[in-house]
Design an enzyme around this catalytic site. Structure first.
Site, PDB file in Angstrom:
ATOM      1  N   PHE A 149       0.805  -1.161   0.219  1.00  0.00           N
ATOM      2  CA  PHE A 149      -0.004  -0.020   0.177  1.00  0.00           C
ATOM      3  C   PHE A 149       0.814   1.111   0.215  1.00  0.00           C
ATOM      4  O   PHE A 149       0.300   2.335  -0.331  1.00  0.00           O
ATOM      5  CB  PHE A 149      -0.937   0.112   1.236  1.00  0.00           C
ATOM      6  CG  PHE A 149      -0.214   0.203   2.683  1.00  0.00           C
ATOM      7  CD1 PHE A 149       0.248   1.528   2.964  1.00  0.00           C
ATOM      8  CD2 PHE A 149      -0.033  -0.873   3.382  1.00  0.00           C
ATOM      9  CE1 PHE A 149       0.786   1.788   4.179  1.00  0.00           C
ATOM     10  CE2 PHE A 149       0.714  -0.467   4.798  1.00  0.00           C
ATOM     11  CZ  PHE A 149       1.112   0.611   5.196  1.00  0.00           C
ATOM     12  N   LYS A 173      -1.233  -7.709  -8.657  1.00  0.00           N
ATOM     13  CA  LYS A 173      -2.353  -7.871  -7.636  1.00  0.00           C
ATOM     14  C   LYS A 173      -1.785  -6.549  -6.455  1.00  0.00           C
ATOM     15  O   LYS A 173      -1.296  -6.998  -5.668  1.00  0.00           O
ATOM     16  CB  LYS A 173      -2.140  -9.325  -6.956  1.00  0.00           C
ATOM     17  CG  LYS A 173      -3.603  -9.459  -6.355  1.00  0.00           C
ATOM     18  CD  LYS A 173      -3.985  -8.411  -5.062  1.00  0.00           C
ATOM     19  CE  LYS A 173      -3.136  -8.716  -3.674  1.00  0.00           C
ATOM     20  NZ  LYS A 173      -3.735  -7.664  -2.600  1.00  0.00           N
ATOM     21  N   CYS A 281       9.792   1.356   3.480  1.00  0.00           N
ATOM     22  CA  CYS A 281      10.760   0.081   3.955  1.00  0.00           C
ATOM     23  C   CYS A 281      12.143   1.012   3.910  1.00  0.00           C
ATOM     24  O   CYS A 281      13.037   0.391   4.620  1.00  0.00           O
ATOM     25  CB  CYS A 281      10.899  -0.966   3.088  1.00  0.00           C
ATOM     26  SG  CYS A 281      11.169  -0.849   1.372  1.00  0.00           S
ATOM     27  N   GLU A 382       9.301  -3.501  13.168  1.00  0.00           N
ATOM     28  CA  GLU A 382       9.343  -2.475  12.075  1.00  0.00           C
ATOM     29  C   GLU A 382       8.131  -1.739  12.247  1.00  0.00           C
ATOM     30  O   GLU A 382       6.992  -2.319  12.320  1.00  0.00           O
ATOM     31  CB  GLU A 382       9.496  -2.968  10.577  1.00  0.00           C
ATOM     32  CG  GLU A 382       9.161  -1.992   9.718  1.00  0.00           C
ATOM     33  CD  GLU A 382       8.853  -2.736   8.120  1.00  0.00           C
ATOM     34  OE1 GLU A 382       9.542  -2.007   7.359  1.00  0.00           O
ATOM     35  OE2 GLU A 382       8.532  -3.731   8.057  1.00  0.00           O
TER      36      GLU A 382
END
Length: 499
Positions: A149, A173, A281, A382
């Site tokens: 996302f 996807k 990330c 994280e």
């Protein structure tokens, strides 16, 4: 309410499963869109279309492919603002950040435009008498991408342009949390002339993911997301004999040495930790302060963080937007509210932040935690939000040992004026991407992106040379032809006889 359907075979295909997912505007908390969630049967149908398209696309000329990609690049450039607006509406990041995402995705489209040089083979002549050996690379077939996302346009563009340039067909996807950008990417590709079925978009949740991982006609799977899911993707797809690149999570460290320019380091820490609300990330989520500079560095970070303007992504004054969902916002906040009990000093607590007129949005302010221990939740996990933790060490050796003890190895950075220390760091640190006085060392498109340890599962990084190799497979051809002068009697090819 807006409805997002699948894109299969060059056209919109309405969802048939009867299952729908909500898409919210993170700035208001309101559900603005519903997205179709595919069944396994719908995934099968999309893969069948891609397989049929591969029969001709896989043998298409390089000039045909690159011609389409050049037109595609021009269309994407013309629609930058449209893509960015969709990203802001569904993800929440500010418009300038969304434009930056589109620009980084365009780098890979540009790389794909030059695929002709990337696919050149090799030839060795006369390896033996009249024997030549050549190496070539060929496409795989139908490949799939499962994307997160946080970068709903950039990460898909890290995958499918190279894949289709190499001659594959693609089933994407995207995240069901912000699906609209993926459909616009596919529509523009069709407008550029990409044949029907070469790029398909199937929306869905875990049902669609598992169907892709198990499908016998999918040759390779690319994934970007959290480490637990990346590990599952790699294990499951590999067991089904697929090639896999699965990029996982991160806890990126920034080592600040005593000789560093602390103003530059503080600027870098704030932009790298809090940009895109920390939902990336490659965010710097842990600063390791070496020696006596810790207090001064923390003060400088706090001063800058307190000035960041938080608001709706479509407001030009906003520098940081909301988080993607309320559930994610609450999870991020829990790391801050529990930090003091685990020994941290809470310098900034952003958990109570709201925006006037948008009280139902998924808001959280900037948080800064100092003197964090390596066994605390805020350090181990994280967080994926605007929370920066600061750890203290006395020496460079302690700092590098701390970083290398982390199970993650995505990206890292060092801030120093000492070239020898920087050189030592880049050789000793256990991470796939290293920045020297650069806080977010995301490689340009013609180098590859990827981490080490629990940040990557599979043998290939994404895009760059690794991306081309991932979407192709090698073949070696050995040939021997008789000399025309040795043709059988009675056949005259016009070559003079030597005897």
């Amino acid at each position: 309410m807006k409805t997002v359907h699948h894109w299969i075979g060059g056209k919109t295909v309405e969802g048939a499963s009867g299952n729908w997912g909500p898409v919210t505007d993170p700035a208001t908390g309101a559900v603005t869109t519903q997205v179709a969630l595919a069944s396994a049967e719908e995934v099968d149908a999309a893969v069948a279309v891609a397989k049929a398209a591969y029969a001709t696309w896989g043998t298409s000329s390089l000039s045909q492919r690159t011609g389409i990609l050049f037109r595609y690049r021009a269309l994407l450039d013309a629609h930058r603002d449209d893509l960015a607006a969709l990203i802001t509406a569904e993800h929440g990041k500010v418009h300038s950040d969304a434009l930056g995402e589109v620009a980084r995705g365009l780098e890979i489209v540009e790389l794909a435009c030059g695929i002709t040089t990337q696919l050149k083979g090799e030839l060795s002549t006369q390896v033996s008498s009249r024997v030549d050996v050549s190496s070539i690379r060929q496409s795989l077939g139908v490949v799939a991408g499962i994307t997160p996302f946080n970068f709903p346009a950039m990460v898909p563009m890290w995958m499918f342009p190279l894949a289709v340039a190499c001659g594959n067909t693609f089933v994407l996807k995207p995240s069901e949390k912000d699906p609209s950008a993926a459909n616009l990417l596919a529509e523009l590709a069709s407008e550029a002339g990409l044949p029907d079925g070469v790029l398909n978009v199937v929306h869905g949740d875990r049902v669609a993911v598992e169907a892709l991982l198990a499908h016998p006609d999918i040759a390779a799977v690319s994934f970007v997301g959290s480490t637990p899911i990346a590990r599952h993707i790699h294990t499951t797809a590999s067991a089904n004999h697929k090639r896999v690149q699965a990029l996982g999570g991160a806890k990126n460290h920034m080592l600040v040495l005593p000789d560093a320019d602390l103003d530059a380091a503080a600027d870098a820490a704030v932009s790298a930790a809090y940009g895109s609300a920390g939902e990336r990330c490659m965010a710097i989520s842990a600063v390791v302060a070496v020696g006596a500079i810790g207090d001064e560095l923390v003060d400088k970070i706090r001063e800058r963080a307190e000035k960041i303007v938080i608001g709706p992504g479509n407001d030009p004054a906003s520098e940081m937007g909301p988080l993607i969902t309320k559930a994610h916002r609450d999870k991020v906040a829990s790391y801050v509210t529990g930090a003091a009990a685990q020994g941290a000093e809470v310098v900034l607590d952003g958990t109570g932040h709201t925006v006037e007129g948008f009280e139902d949005g998924h808001w959280i302010g900037l948080s800064l935690l100092d003197k964090v221990s390596t066994d605390s939740d805020a350090y181990r996990d994280e967080i994926f939000g605007p929370v920066l933790v600061v750890l203290r060490t006395e020496t460079y050796e302690e700092g590098i040992a701390l970083i290398n003890a982390s199970p993650f190895g995505n990206g890292t950075a060092i801030f120093t004026r000492d070239g020898g220390a920087a050189r030592r760091f880049q050789l000793e640190v256990e991470a796939g991407m290293v920045g020297v006085n650069v806080p977010i060392p995301v490689p340009v498109g013609y180098h590859s992106f990827g981490g080490w340890k629990d940040s990557l599962f599979g043998d290939h990084h994404i895009y760059g040379n690794d991306g081309v190799h991932f979407y192709t497979r090698g073949k070696v051809v050995t040939t021997r032809w008789p000399d025309p002068s040795e043709a059988p009697a009675g056949v005259d090819l016009g070559f003079p006889r030597n005897h």
